[in-house]
Design a protein around this motif. Structure first.
Motif, PDB file in Angstrom:
ATOM      1  N   SER A 208       0.849  -1.192   0.000  1.00  0.00           N
ATOM      2  CA  SER A 208       0.000   0.000   0.000  1.00  0.00           C
ATOM      3  C   SER A 208       0.881   1.237   0.000  1.00  0.00           C
ATOM      4  O   SER A 208       1.870   1.327   0.731  1.00  0.00           O
ATOM      5  CB  SER A 208      -0.884  -0.009   1.252  1.00  0.00           C
ATOM      6  OG  SER A 208      -1.444   1.263   1.478  1.00  0.00           O
ATOM      7  N   SER A 209       0.540   2.214  -0.844  1.00  0.00           N
ATOM      8  CA  SER A 209       1.353   3.430  -0.926  1.00  0.00           C
ATOM      9  C   SER A 209       0.547   4.559  -1.561  1.00  0.00           C
ATOM     10  O   SER A 209      -0.411   4.328  -2.288  1.00  0.00           O
ATOM     11  CB  SER A 209       2.614   3.182  -1.755  1.00  0.00           C
ATOM     12  OG  SER A 209       3.418   4.343  -1.806  1.00  0.00           O
ATOM     13  N   HIS A 210       0.959   5.804  -1.247  1.00  0.00           N
ATOM     14  CA  HIS A 210       0.413   6.971  -1.947  1.00  0.00           C
ATOM     15  C   HIS A 210       1.473   7.590  -2.857  1.00  0.00           C
ATOM     16  O   HIS A 210       1.259   8.648  -3.420  1.00  0.00           O
ATOM     17  CB  HIS A 210      -0.097   8.019  -0.954  1.00  0.00           C
ATOM     18  CG  HIS A 210       0.979   8.641  -0.114  1.00  0.00           C
ATOM     19  ND1 HIS A 210       1.562   7.994   0.953  1.00  0.00           N
ATOM     20  CD2 HIS A 210       1.586   9.845  -0.193  1.00  0.00           C
ATOM     21  CE1 HIS A 210       2.469   8.787   1.497  1.00  0.00           C
ATOM     22  NE2 HIS A 210       2.507   9.913   0.818  1.00  0.00           N
ATOM     23  N   LEU A 211       2.611   6.910  -3.001  1.00  0.00           N
ATOM     24  CA  LEU A 211       3.727   7.430  -3.792  1.00  0.00           C
ATOM     25  C   LEU A 211       3.801   6.692  -5.129  1.00  0.00           C
ATOM     26  O   LEU A 211       4.233   5.552  -5.208  1.00  0.00           O
ATOM     27  CB  LEU A 211       5.044   7.277  -3.026  1.00  0.00           C
ATOM     28  CG  LEU A 211       5.086   7.933  -1.644  1.00  0.00           C
ATOM     29  CD1 LEU A 211       6.432   7.665  -0.973  1.00  0.00           C
ATOM     30  CD2 LEU A 211       4.833   9.430  -1.746  1.00  0.00           C
ATOM     31  N   LEU A 212       3.393   7.367  -6.187  1.00  0.00           N
ATOM     32  CA  LEU A 212       3.353   6.740  -7.505  1.00  0.00           C
ATOM     33  C   LEU A 212       4.723   6.289  -7.971  1.00  0.00           C
ATOM     34  O   LEU A 212       4.873   5.209  -8.541  1.00  0.00           O
ATOM     35  CB  LEU A 212       2.768   7.720  -8.521  1.00  0.00           C
ATOM     36  CG  LEU A 212       1.302   8.120  -8.339  1.00  0.00           C
ATOM     37  CD1 LEU A 212       0.930   9.193  -9.343  1.00  0.00           C
ATOM     38  CD2 LEU A 212       0.396   6.933  -8.485  1.00  0.00           C
ATOM     39  N   ALA A 213       5.731   7.131  -7.761  1.00  0.00           N
ATOM     40  CA  ALA A 213       7.063   6.811  -8.270  1.00  0.00           C
ATOM     41  C   ALA A 213       7.601   5.540  -7.641  1.00  0.00           C
ATOM     42  O   ALA A 213       8.244   4.726  -8.312  1.00  0.00           O
ATOM     43  CB  ALA A 213       8.015   7.976  -8.019  1.00  0.00           C
ATOM     44  N   GLU A 214       7.342   5.334  -6.353  1.00  0.00           N
ATOM     45  CA  GLU A 214       7.834   4.137  -5.680  1.00  0.00           C
ATOM     46  C   GLU A 214       7.148   2.879  -6.213  1.00  0.00           C
ATOM     47  O   GLU A 214       7.787   1.872  -6.487  1.00  0.00           O
ATOM     48  CB  GLU A 214       7.613   4.255  -4.163  1.00  0.00           C
ATOM     49  CG  GLU A 214       8.610   5.149  -3.484  1.00  0.00           C
ATOM     50  CD  GLU A 214      10.033   4.763  -3.832  1.00  0.00           C
ATOM     51  OE1 GLU A 214      10.417   3.585  -3.634  1.00  0.00           O
ATOM     52  OE2 GLU A 214      10.759   5.627  -4.328  1.00  0.00           O
ATOM     53  N   VAL A 215       5.840   2.951  -6.356  1.00  0.00           N
ATOM     54  CA  VAL A 215       5.096   1.801  -6.862  1.00  0.00           C
ATOM     55  C   VAL A 215       5.527   1.467  -8.287  1.00  0.00           C
ATOM     56  O   VAL A 215       5.678   0.304  -8.659  1.00  0.00           O
ATOM     57  CB  VAL A 215       3.582   2.081  -6.796  1.00  0.00           C
ATOM     58  CG1 VAL A 215       2.795   1.053  -7.600  1.00  0.00           C
ATOM     59  CG2 VAL A 215       3.122   2.065  -5.346  1.00  0.00           C
ATOM     60  N   GLU A 216       5.766   2.506  -9.084  1.00  0.00           N
ATOM     61  CA  GLU A 216       6.168   2.301 -10.477  1.00  0.00           C
ATOM     62  C   GLU A 216       7.477   1.540 -10.569  1.00  0.00           C
ATOM     63  O   GLU A 216       7.694   0.755 -11.493  1.00  0.00           O
ATOM     64  CB  GLU A 216       6.281   3.654 -11.171  1.00  0.00           C
ATOM     65  CG  GLU A 216       6.457   3.580 -12.668  1.00  0.00           C
ATOM     66  CD  GLU A 216       6.276   4.932 -13.343  1.00  0.00           C
ATOM     67  OE1 GLU A 216       6.043   4.961 -14.551  1.00  0.00           O
ATOM     68  OE2 GLU A 216       6.371   5.966 -12.644  1.00  0.00           O
ATOM     69  N   GLN A 217       8.371   1.741  -9.584  1.00  0.00           N
ATOM     70  CA  GLN A 217       9.688   1.117  -9.643  1.00  0.00           C
ATOM     71  C   GLN A 217       9.718  -0.294  -9.067  1.00  0.00           C
ATOM     72  O   GLN A 217      10.645  -1.048  -9.362  1.00  0.00           O
ATOM     73  CB  GLN A 217      10.705   1.990  -8.895  1.00  0.00           C
ATOM     74  CG  GLN A 217      10.988   3.306  -9.585  1.00  0.00           C
ATOM     75  CD  GLN A 217      12.062   4.093  -8.859  1.00  0.00           C
ATOM     76  OE1 GLN A 217      13.229   3.701  -8.805  1.00  0.00           O
ATOM     77  NE2 GLN A 217      11.678   5.218  -8.287  1.00  0.00           N
ATOM     78  N   MET A 218       8.734  -0.663  -8.231  1.00  0.00           N
ATOM     79  CA  MET A 218       8.837  -1.972  -7.584  1.00  0.00           C
ATOM     80  C   MET A 218       7.716  -2.949  -7.922  1.00  0.00           C
ATOM     81  O   MET A 218       7.847  -4.137  -7.664  1.00  0.00           O
ATOM     82  CB  MET A 218       8.934  -1.802  -6.058  1.00  0.00           C
ATOM     83  CG  MET A 218       7.630  -1.480  -5.359  1.00  0.00           C
ATOM     84  SD  MET A 218       7.768  -1.542  -3.539  1.00  0.00           S
ATOM     85  CE  MET A 218       8.454   0.074  -3.214  1.00  0.00           C
ATOM     86  N   CYS A 219       6.611  -2.468  -8.499  1.00  0.00           N
ATOM     87  CA  CYS A 219       5.426  -3.319  -8.641  1.00  0.00           C
ATOM     88  C   CYS A 219       5.210  -3.809 -10.069  1.00  0.00           C
ATOM     89  O   CYS A 219       5.554  -3.134 -11.033  1.00  0.00           O
ATOM     90  CB  CYS A 219       4.181  -2.569  -8.174  1.00  0.00           C
ATOM     91  SG  CYS A 219       4.223  -2.172  -6.405  1.00  0.00           S
ATOM     92  N   SER A 220       4.598  -4.982 -10.168  1.00  0.00           N
ATOM     93  CA  SER A 220       4.202  -5.531 -11.470  1.00  0.00           C
ATOM     94  C   SER A 220       2.732  -5.250 -11.773  1.00  0.00           C
ATOM     95  O   SER A 220       2.335  -5.163 -12.933  1.00  0.00           O
ATOM     96  CB  SER A 220       4.446  -7.044 -11.498  1.00  0.00           C
ATOM     97  OG  SER A 220       3.726  -7.692 -10.453  1.00  0.00           O
ATOM     98  N   HIS A 221       1.911  -5.132 -10.728  1.00  0.00           N
ATOM     99  CA  HIS A 221       0.481  -4.886 -10.854  1.00  0.00           C
ATOM    100  C   HIS A 221       0.091  -3.750  -9.899  1.00  0.00           C
ATOM    101  O   HIS A 221       0.763  -3.534  -8.885  1.00  0.00           O
ATOM    102  CB  HIS A 221      -0.342  -6.128 -10.483  1.00  0.00           C
ATOM    103  CG  HIS A 221      -0.143  -7.294 -11.396  1.00  0.00           C
ATOM    104  ND1 HIS A 221       1.053  -7.987 -11.463  1.00  0.00           N
ATOM    105  CD2 HIS A 221      -0.981  -7.907 -12.281  1.00  0.00           C
ATOM    106  CE1 HIS A 221       0.941  -8.964 -12.347  1.00  0.00           C
ATOM    107  NE2 HIS A 221      -0.288  -8.940 -12.854  1.00  0.00           N
ATOM    108  N   VAL A 222      -1.019  -3.087 -10.204  1.00  0.00           N
ATOM    109  CA  VAL A 222      -1.509  -2.031  -9.320  1.00  0.00           C
ATOM    110  C   VAL A 222      -3.031  -2.039  -9.261  1.00  0.00           C
ATOM    111  O   VAL A 222      -3.703  -2.524 -10.177  1.00  0.00           O
ATOM    112  CB  VAL A 222      -1.045  -0.618  -9.760  1.00  0.00           C
ATOM    113  CG1 VAL A 222       0.457  -0.463  -9.641  1.00  0.00           C
ATOM    114  CG2 VAL A 222      -1.513  -0.292 -11.163  1.00  0.00           C
ATOM    115  N   ALA A 223      -3.543  -1.494  -8.158  1.00  0.00           N
ATOM    116  CA  ALA A 223      -4.950  -1.127  -8.039  1.00  0.00           C
ATOM    117  C   ALA A 223      -4.973   0.297  -7.507  1.00  0.00           C
ATOM    118  O   ALA A 223      -4.136   0.671  -6.683  1.00  0.00           O
ATOM    119  CB  ALA A 223      -5.688  -2.066  -7.092  1.00  0.00           C
ATOM    120  N   VAL A 224      -5.913   1.094  -7.990  1.00  0.00           N
ATOM    121  CA  VAL A 224      -5.974   2.505  -7.633  1.00  0.00           C
ATOM    122  C   VAL A 224      -7.265   2.790  -6.880  1.00  0.00           C
ATOM    123  O   VAL A 224      -8.359   2.503  -7.381  1.00  0.00           O
ATOM    124  CB  VAL A 224      -5.910   3.411  -8.876  1.00  0.00           C
ATOM    125  CG1 VAL A 224      -5.768   4.867  -8.469  1.00  0.00           C
ATOM    126  CG2 VAL A 224      -4.769   3.004  -9.788  1.00  0.00           C
TER     127      VAL A 224
END
Length: 325
Positions: A208-224
């Motif tokens: 869980s995060s509110h930081l787009l840049a961090e999620v973009e660098q570590m995740c393969s999938h997302v939910a918004v």
């Protein structure tokens, strides 16, 4: 496949292919406030799944419901293929979690703190506690600092110790609530690298995060999430697939550059102060550069601008949220 709930309800992946599934999960508080509204999540096994949204969008409330720390008003959910909450006694030992920040005794060492966490687990065998704690500290890179007092740990080390506490036993699912919150760049890199490493070992990681840049660098999938509702979910590559890359040319010859771009059949040609640009489409940037030079355009710089995760979410929601904090 990317799913956008406000346009079409997301079709959940088969439960056997997912580590975490929710169907219509809802939480209403007294006074009628809806914190989470009809949430349908499908977290594929082995993924690093980013659960995104601004502060107050319902992320932590969702995590608390998933772990049995708060009762949902409506809806159902499964962890590791087991219906909850009935299956919690059997499943939670296979789930590690960090919720709302780490809490440790400041005057105890990292190792001593983990001993207390381990002793609180009724499923943990005390005869193998030392081996379990040593392995957890080694996995997060804190073996050398095991005897150091917690109060002397940096923020990054504290977050890594919290993750070590979540990894004291074999985990098939790791749930992390804002694991990089408040960290400096070095601490953020440490936690990001650790999440990637854990995922390579086969553990599903839900971040869980509110930081787009961090999620973009570590995740393969997302939910918004936004306002308690699911806006979109799917692989990051699928979210980007609908966005258009552009080519930008820095030049004093903007009109001539625009004419060349249009002559190459590129769409969306625009000019600005000292630059011209267009949608890249399937054109090769090197061919565009060669055409510009052949036409006598003075090219000072040429760059391909691919859409960021923020661009995608602005397109989906009409607004953005924190990129770096």
């Amino acid at each position: 496949m990317l799913t956008v709930q406000e346009a079409t309800p997301p079709a959940a992946a088969p439960a056997e292919d997912c580590s975490l599934v929710t169907r219509g999960l809802t939480k209403r508080f007294r006074g009628g406030q809806v914190a989470v509204d009809g949430l349908d999540l499908a977290v594929p096994r082995g993924s690093v799944f980013g659960f995104l949204g601004p502060n107050g969008s319902g992320k932590t409330t969702t995590i608390r419901m998933l772990l049995g720390l708060a009762a949902p008003t409506a809806g159902t959910w499964e962890l590791l293929g087991t219906p909850m909450p009935a299956g919690m006694p059997a499943v939670l030992s296979r789930v590690g979690a960090l919720v709302e920040g780490p809490a440790f005794y400041p005057y105890l060492s990292g190792e001593a703190n983990l001993r207390r966490y381990d002793a609180a687990d009724p499923a943990a065998d005390p005869r193998t506690a030392s081996a379990r704690i040593g392995l957890a500290l080694d996995r997060v890179g804190l073996a050398a600092a095991a005897r150091k007092r917690y109060r002397a740990y940096s923020l990054g080390m504290r977050q890594r110790l919290a993750i070590a506490a979540a990894l004291l036993g074999p985990r098939e699912l790791l749930i992390l609530d804002e694991p990089t919150n408040g960290l400096d760049p070095q601490g953020t890199r440490e936690v990001r690298g650790l999440v990637r490493e854990i995922a390579t070992e086969g553990t599903t990681v839900f971040v869980s995060s509110h930081l787009l840049a961090e999620v973009e660098q570590m995740c393969s999938h997302v939910a918004v999430m936004r306002g308690g509702r699911l806006v979109a979910q799917g692989p990051i590559a699928d979210l980007r697939a609908g966005e258009v890359a552009r080519i930008r040319v820095e030049t004093p010859d903007t009109a001539e550059a625009a004419a060349v771009l249009a002559g190459l059949g590129l769409a969306g040609v625009r000019t600005g102060d000292g630059e011209a640009g267009a949608e890249l489409g399937s054109a090769a940037p090197e061919r565009i550069c060669a055409a510009l030079v052949t036409a006598g355009v003075a090219v000072r710089g040429l760059a391909v601008q691919r859409p960021s995760l923020e661009d995608v979410f602005v397109g989906l929601t009409g607004e953005g949220f924190d990129v770096n904090g």
